[in-house]
Enzyme design. Structure first.
Site, mmCIF file in Angstrom:
data_model
loop_
_atom_site.group_PDB
_atom_site.id
_atom_site.type_symbol
_atom_site.label_atom_id
_atom_site.label_comp_id
_atom_site.label_asym_id
_atom_site.label_seq_id
_atom_site.Cartn_x
_atom_site.Cartn_y
_atom_site.Cartn_z
ATOM 1 N N TYR A 1 7.677 -1.952 -1.430
ATOM 2 C CA TYR A 1 7.475 -0.624 -2.000
ATOM 3 C C TYR A 1 8.846 0.045 -2.181
ATOM 4 C CZ TYR A 1 5.597 4.182 -2.502
ATOM 5 O OH TYR A 1 5.286 5.451 -2.940
ATOM 6 N N GLY B 1 0.603 11.259 5.665
ATOM 7 C CA GLY B 1 -0.615 11.486 6.447
ATOM 8 C C GLY B 1 -1.884 11.205 5.678
ATOM 9 N N ASN C 1 1.350 8.411 10.812
ATOM 10 C CA ASN C 1 1.203 9.824 10.471
ATOM 11 C C ASN C 1 -0.202 10.380 10.648
ATOM 12 O OD1 ASN C 1 3.986 9.945 9.657
ATOM 13 N ND2 ASN C 1 3.366 8.735 7.874
ATOM 14 N N ASN D 1 -6.781 -1.180 0.903
ATOM 15 C CA ASN D 1 -6.292 -0.814 2.236
ATOM 16 C C ASN D 1 -7.080 0.407 2.719
ATOM 17 O OD1 ASN D 1 -4.597 0.805 4.091
ATOM 18 N ND2 ASN D 1 -3.018 -0.738 3.726
ATOM 19 N N ALA E 1 0.838 -1.205 0.000
ATOM 20 C CA ALA E 1 0.000 0.000 0.000
ATOM 21 C C ALA E 1 0.866 1.245 0.000
ATOM 22 C CB ALA E 1 -0.892 -0.007 1.232
ATOM 23 N N ASN F 1 -5.896 -0.853 8.099
ATOM 24 C CA ASN F 1 -4.637 -0.196 8.435
ATOM 25 C C ASN F 1 -4.792 0.575 9.742
ATOM 26 O OD1 ASN F 1 -2.241 1.144 8.566
ATOM 27 N ND2 ASN F 1 -2.589 2.443 6.769
ATOM 28 N N GLY G 1 12.082 0.575 3.805
ATOM 29 C CA GLY G 1 13.232 0.208 2.994
ATOM 30 C C GLY G 1 14.249 -0.615 3.763
ATOM 31 N N ASN H 1 8.474 8.782 5.305
ATOM 32 C CA ASN H 1 7.317 9.533 4.832
ATOM 33 C C ASN H 1 6.436 9.931 6.011
ATOM 34 O OD1 ASN H 1 4.345 8.405 4.667
ATOM 35 N ND2 ASN H 1 5.681 6.596 4.535
ATOM 36 N N ARG H 2 5.879 11.130 5.874
ATOM 37 C CA ARG H 2 4.825 11.570 6.801
ATOM 38 C C ARG H 2 3.689 12.158 5.964
ATOM 39 N NH1 ARG H 2 9.197 15.162 8.511
ATOM 40 N NH2 ARG H 2 9.001 17.225 7.517
#
Ligand SMILES: Cc1cc2nc3c(=O)[nH]c(=O)nc-3n(C[C@H](O)[C@H](O)[C@H](O)COP(=O)(O)O)c2cc1C
Length: 364
Positions: free
Chosen positions: A316, A113, A175, A139, A61, A170, A266, A110-111
Site C-alpha cells: 500500500y 479507525g 486503531n 477484509n 487492505a 483482521n 511503509g 494512520n489512525r
C-alpha cells in the site's frame, strides 16, 4: 498509461492533505478509462488456497475500504485486490487529522479507525461485479461500539461469502481499542471456531471461501507461537503478515510526526514485518501459505519478502510514494529474477532465507 497517470497525478496528490489525496485517487480510478494491463507471464502465476493468481503482487487492505474500485485496480495489473476493512455498520472512524505522511522516511502513520460505509454499501458493489473475474478478497473487522466482536465477523462471513474470493480476518488494526486482544490464544480460537462454523453454514450456497488471518507485527514470539498454533489447529487457509506497527524504529528521521499515535507502514516497517514473516514461516512449516506485507516498494524488497516466506505479496504505502508503477516494476523485476535463476516459478524461492533471518539480531 500507468507511467503517465503517475507523472501527472503524483506531484499534485503529494501537495494535498493525505486524506483528500486518497479520496481523489479513488475517484480518478473510478472514472478514468483504463487500458487493461498486458497479460502476465505464466511464470509469475501463483496457486494458493485453491485460487489461481495471475501474479503475486496484490493491493493491501485500506486503500479501497468500501469496494469502490477493485476492477480498476485489477485492470492496472494487480494480481489481486483486498477491499476493506469492512465493518457491519457504517462508522465514521477517528477524528481528523488521522493520516500522516512521513516523507523523509517514506512511511505513513494512520489512525483512521475503520472508517467504513458499512457492509450493505460494499456488498451492493461487490454483488454488481459478481462474475467479473479477478481475485477480490474481503477484509472484515468489528464495529468500534459493538457488544459482540465475534458476532460481527460471523455476520460479515455470512453476508460476503458469495462475493468474496477470500476473507481476511483482521484482528490486527491498532486503531480500534481492544481489537488486537482477539489475537490472544483463547479469544482467537473462539473467533476462528465461530468463523469456520459460519463458513460451513453458507457452504452450500457459496462453497468453501478461503479464510486468512491478518496479524500485527508487534506480537511477541511466544504470542506468535500461540497464534500460529491456533491457526494450524483451526486449519486457516493462510496468514497475512502483517498489519501496521505501533512501534517506531530508531532510525526514523521525521521525529515530530513519528510521535503521532497510530499504525506505521511503509519503508520503516520493512525490517520488522519481514522478520515476523520469517518467524511465522518457520512456525507454519508449510501448513498454509503466507502473504508478505510491509514496506514493499521495489523488486528487491519484493524478492526479500518471498525469500523470507511469502507466497503472495501485498503493498500500500509503496504505491503512495512510488506510484502505481511500483507494481509494474516489481513484476518485471520478478520475471527477470526468474530468468536469471533459470526457474519457471517463484515457488522454489519461498522461504529460502527464513531460517537465516530468524537467527539475525532483532531489528531495532
Ligand atoms: C492509510 C492506511 C489504511 C489502512 N487500512 C487498513 C485496513 O482497513 N485494514 C487492514 O487490514 N489494513 C489496513 N492498512 C494496513 C495495510 O493493509 C498494510 O498491512 C500495511 O500498510 C503495511 O503495508 P505497506 O507498508 O505496504 O503499506 C492500512 C494502511 C494504511 C497506510
Amino acid at each position: 498509461m500507468i507511467g503517465l497517470f503517475d507523472r501527472i497525478s503524483r506531484p499534485f496528490l503529494r501537495a494535498l492533505d493525505p486524506e483528500d489525496a486518497h479520496a481523489l485517487a479513488v475517484k480518478a480510478l473510478r472514472y478514468m478509462p483504463l487500458a487493461k494491463a498486458p497479460a502476465d507471464s505464466a511464470a509469475l502465476g501463483v496457486r494458493a488456497f485453491g485460487l489461481e493468481f495471475p501474479n503475486p503482487v496484490g493491493l493491501a487492505a485500506g486503500f479501497d475500504k468500501n469496494a469502490q474500485v477493485p476492477d480498476a485496480l485489477l485492470r492496472l495489473g494487480f494480481g489481486f485486490v483486498e477491499v476493506g476493512t469492512i465493518t457491519p455498520r457504517a462508522q465514521a472512524g477517528n477524528p481528523k487529522p488521522r493520516l500522516f505522511r512521513l516523507e523523509a522516511d517514506e512511511g505513513i502513520i494512520n489512525r483512521l479507525g475503520f472508517n467504513s460505509e458499512g457492509a450493505a454499501a460494499a456488498h451492493m458493489r461487490l454483488a454488481a461485479r459478481r462474475g467479473a473475474g479477478g481475485i477480490v478478497g474481503v477484509n472484515i473487522g468489528a464495529n468500534r461500539d459493538t457488544h459482540d466482536r465475534v458476532a460481527d465477523y460471523v455476520q460479515l462471513i455470512e453476508t460476503f461469502a458469495l462475493v468474496a474470493s477470500y476473507f481476511t480476518i483482521n484482528v490486527s488494526s491498532p486503531n480500534t481499542p481492544g481489537l488486537r486482544d482477539l489475537q490472544q490464544a483463547r479469544a482467537l480460537d473462539d473467533l476462528l471456531a465461530r468463523v469456520f462454523d459460519a463458513r460451513e453454514r453458507v457452504r452450500l450456497r457459496a462453497g468453501l471461501t478461503p479464510v486468512l488471518l491478518k496479524i500485527a507485527p508487534d506480537l511477541t514470539l511466544p504470542e506468535l507461537d500461540d497464534v500460529v498454533g491456533v491457526a494450524r489447529k483451526r486449519s486457516v487457509d493462510g496468514m497475512i503478515v502483517g498489519n501496521t506497527t505501533i512501534s517506531r524504529p530508531t532510525a526514523m528521521r521525521d521525529h515530530e510526526k513519528a510521535h503521532e499515535q497510530g499504525g506505521l507502514s511503509g519503508r520503516p516497517l520493512f525490517k520488522l514485518a519481514t522478520r515476523m514473516l520469517a518467524e511465522t514461516f518457520v512456525r507454519a512449516e508449510g501448513a498454509f501459505p503466507l502473504v508478505g506485507v510491509g514496506g514493499i516498494d521495489s523488486g528487491a524488497t519484493a524478492i526479500a519478502k518471498i525469500k523470507a516466506g511469502a507466497t503472495l505479496l501485498q503493498l500500500y504505502s509503496g504505491m503512495v510514494y512510488r506510484g502505481i508503477s511500483v507494481m509494474t516494476e516489481i513484476k518485471s523485476d520478478l520475471t527477470a529474477a526468474l530468468k536469471r535463476g533459470h526457474r519457471n516459478s517463484l515457488a522454489s524461492m519461498v522461504g529460502s532465507d527464513a531460517a537465516a533471518i530468524t537467527a539475525e539480531s532483532w531489528p531495532g
